[in-house]
Design an enzyme around this catalytic site. Structure first.
Site, short mmCIF file in Angstrom:
data_model
loop_
_atom_site.label_atom_id
_atom_site.label_comp_id
_atom_site.label_asym_id
_atom_site.label_seq_id
_atom_site.Cartn_x
_atom_site.Cartn_y
_atom_site.Cartn_z
N GLU A 80 -40.12 39.63 -29.67
CA GLU A 80 -39.22 39.66 -30.54
C GLU A 80 -37.70 39.59 -30.02
O GLU A 80 -36.76 39.67 -30.57
CB GLU A 80 -39.25 41.43 -31.23
CG GLU A 80 -40.42 41.42 -32.03
CD GLU A 80 -40.33 42.67 -32.80
OE1 GLU A 80 -39.32 43.26 -33.05
OE2 GLU A 80 -41.65 43.28 -33.15
N CYS A 112 -44.90 42.40 -33.51
CA CYS A 112 -45.44 42.89 -32.37
C CYS A 112 -46.78 42.11 -32.05
O CYS A 112 -47.26 42.71 -31.14
CB CYS A 112 -45.72 44.45 -32.25
SG CYS A 112 -44.18 45.43 -32.67
N THR A 153 -38.78 55.00 -29.21
CA THR A 153 -39.95 54.48 -28.67
C THR A 153 -39.94 52.96 -28.19
O THR A 153 -40.65 52.53 -27.53
CB THR A 153 -41.16 54.40 -29.88
OG1 THR A 153 -40.61 53.84 -30.78
CG2 THR A 153 -41.54 55.84 -30.25
N ARG A 199 -41.36 53.27 -46.42
CA ARG A 199 -42.15 53.66 -47.25
C ARG A 199 -43.29 52.29 -46.98
O ARG A 199 -44.65 52.65 -47.10
CB ARG A 199 -41.96 53.87 -48.54
CG ARG A 199 -41.72 52.65 -49.49
CD ARG A 199 -41.08 53.15 -50.72
NE ARG A 199 -40.61 51.87 -51.40
CZ ARG A 199 -41.40 51.22 -52.32
NH1 ARG A 199 -42.52 51.56 -52.39
NH2 ARG A 199 -40.93 50.03 -52.93
N THR A 201 -43.68 51.14 -43.71
CA THR A 201 -44.18 51.04 -42.43
C THR A 201 -45.73 51.47 -42.30
O THR A 201 -46.36 50.92 -41.30
CB THR A 201 -43.05 51.72 -41.58
OG1 THR A 201 -41.98 51.43 -41.70
CG2 THR A 201 -43.70 51.81 -40.13
N HIS A 234 -52.70 48.31 -31.73
CA HIS A 234 -51.50 48.22 -31.45
C HIS A 234 -50.86 49.81 -31.51
O HIS A 234 -51.24 50.56 -32.38
CB HIS A 234 -50.64 47.30 -32.78
CG HIS A 234 -49.26 47.43 -32.41
ND1 HIS A 234 -48.62 47.29 -31.18
CD2 HIS A 234 -48.51 47.97 -33.59
CE1 HIS A 234 -47.20 47.29 -31.53
NE2 HIS A 234 -46.90 47.90 -32.68
N LYS A 239 -49.47 58.49 -32.49
CA LYS A 239 -50.17 58.91 -33.92
C LYS A 239 -50.80 57.86 -34.57
O LYS A 239 -52.01 57.88 -35.03
CB LYS A 239 -49.06 59.73 -34.65
CG LYS A 239 -49.35 60.05 -35.99
CD LYS A 239 -48.30 60.82 -36.76
CE LYS A 239 -48.90 61.31 -38.10
NZ LYS A 239 -47.38 61.78 -38.81
N ARG A 243 -54.99 57.90 -35.36
CA ARG A 243 -55.40 57.88 -36.74
C ARG A 243 -56.34 56.75 -37.33
O ARG A 243 -57.10 57.13 -37.97
CB ARG A 243 -54.15 58.08 -37.54
CG ARG A 243 -54.33 58.23 -39.05
CD ARG A 243 -53.24 58.13 -39.79
NE ARG A 243 -53.38 57.97 -41.42
CZ ARG A 243 -52.44 57.83 -42.20
NH1 ARG A 243 -51.15 58.02 -41.81
NH2 ARG A 243 -52.77 57.79 -43.67
N ASN A 266 -43.34 51.80 -26.91
CA ASN A 266 -43.88 50.82 -27.75
C ASN A 266 -43.25 49.38 -26.98
O ASN A 266 -41.89 49.18 -27.18
CB ASN A 266 -43.40 50.96 -29.02
CG ASN A 266 -43.92 49.75 -29.76
OD1 ASN A 266 -44.63 48.71 -29.63
ND2 ASN A 266 -43.43 49.59 -31.57
N SER A 296 -45.49 43.56 -37.66
CA SER A 296 -44.53 43.59 -38.93
C SER A 296 -44.34 42.37 -39.64
O SER A 296 -44.23 41.36 -38.89
CB SER A 296 -43.40 44.39 -38.75
OG SER A 296 -43.53 45.84 -38.42
#
Length: 351
Positions: A80, A112, A153, A199, A201, A234, A239, A243, A266, A296
């Site tokens: 990026e 990414c 990050t 919202r 992401t 990734h 978190k 998850r 990151n 993204s």
């Protein structure tokens, strides 16, 4: 069988702790670290950028295995933060390792996951016998606006994978991708920092695409999470991959070796590839690795990988010839926020 012939990573020694960034902006460092699962992140040196990181990662990959430079027919660098809007980073990497001029090269952008897109391209070229070896690099000096949540990050680092079909140290059994037009993160031409649609992401972006690609892979391969020794997802923070691993049925033990984000941050295009490198650093012959990247915009690439006996054959491949991810994370040099801002070019000095 097309696979990974060699690999190498590079991470700058400089770091800044999350609590130091929080101190400047008046945030609660425990809330930030607890929420993200990140304690510190890497920072590029004053003369480091995506090109230098890509070159160092590629050189480390070539230290581990003697690869004929004339047989390297393709180089793709995903990032990026390419140093030039018009001038390929990939050509610089090719010149630095002595692979030019008989080669094809290009720079990739897909947030990414641009690095793993390069891996897929190299797989196609090698599999069709258009080239003997291809090199895919994911590298970034990630951007985060001062005071923005991304600043906690956005890190620097990268990984290079040499792809070929002659005696790989890890066979890539299969790859598949899941892609939609989801506006969760973007940066327009000329803008210094990216923006994110809050919202979009999480669930519409990261979780939908990572789970989409991962479940597609499991279905196409007829496998289940317990069939794999390790898994890498990734990691924009700690978190999200933790998850999503739980949602898919992978255990914490499977993802821990590749979960380097708490000490690294990151690295964007390098994130899932550095996580894979950390896993390969400790993998044994016969180990099976599940990898899913995310970019993204939005999309995910999934890979099913089996480690071969050659990873332990020092006559062919020497892991100790280049620094492991753990070694690259060791012995950091910590910066305060002012030094960090100088390194990142957040302070513009008139010359």
């Amino acid at each position: 069988m097309v696979g990974i012939i060699s690999y190498g990573a590079y991470i700058p020694r400089f770091r800044i702790k999350v609590e130091e960034i929080a101190r400047v902006w008046g945030d609660n460092p425990k809330d930030i670290s607890g929420g993200l699962g990140v304690q510190e992140k890497s920072v590029p040196d004053l003369d480091e950028d995506t090109a230098t990181i890509a070159v160092e990662a590629t050189r480390n990959a070539l230290l581990r295995r003697d690869v004929d430079r004339d047989a390297i027919g393709a180089i793709y660098v995903g990032s990026e933060s390419h140093p030039y809007a018009v001038k390929p980073t990939a050509a610089t990497v090719g010149a630095a390792i002595g692979a030019t001029p008989v080669m094809t090269a290009a720079d990739y952008e897909f947030a990414c996951k641009a690095g793993t897109a390069g891996v897929q391209t190299c797989m196609g070229l090698v599999g069709s016998e258009m080239v003997t070896y291809g090199i895919a690099v994911g590298a970034d000096v990630a951007q985060g606006a001062p005071g923005d949540a991304l600043e906690y990050t956005a890190a620097a680092g990268g990984c290079a994978m040499v792809i070929g079909s002659k005696n790989p140290v890890a066979e890539i059994n299969h790859t598949c991708s899941y892609t939609t037009d989801t506006p969760d993160f973007w940066r327009r031409e000329g803008q210094a920092y990216p923006r994110h649609g809050g919202r979009f992401t999480g669930d519409p972006g990261y979780f939908k695409h990572v789970q989409g690609a991962a479940r597609m892979m499991l279905e196409q391969m007829g496998t289940k999470p317990s069939d794999y020794d390790y898994a890498v997802f990734h990691q924009p923070n700690a978190k999200f991959p933790t998850r999503v691993a739980g949602k898919l049925g992978f255990t914490r033990e499977q993802i821990t070796p590749g979960l380097v984000v708490p000490r690294l941050g990151n690295t964007y295009s390098g994130a899932s590839m550095v996580g894979l490198a950390a896993t390969l650093d400790i993998a044994k012959p016969g180990d099976r690795i599940f990898v899913t990247s995310f970019g993204s915009g939005a999309g995910s690439d999934a890979f099913d990988i089996t480690v071969t006996d050659l990873i332990a054959d020092t006559n062919v491949f020497d892991r100790a010839a280049a620094p492991s991810v753990e070694a690259l994370l060791a012995d950091p040099i910590y910066l305060d926020y002012a030094q960090y801002a100088k390194h990142k070019g957040k302070i513009m000095v008139q010359k």
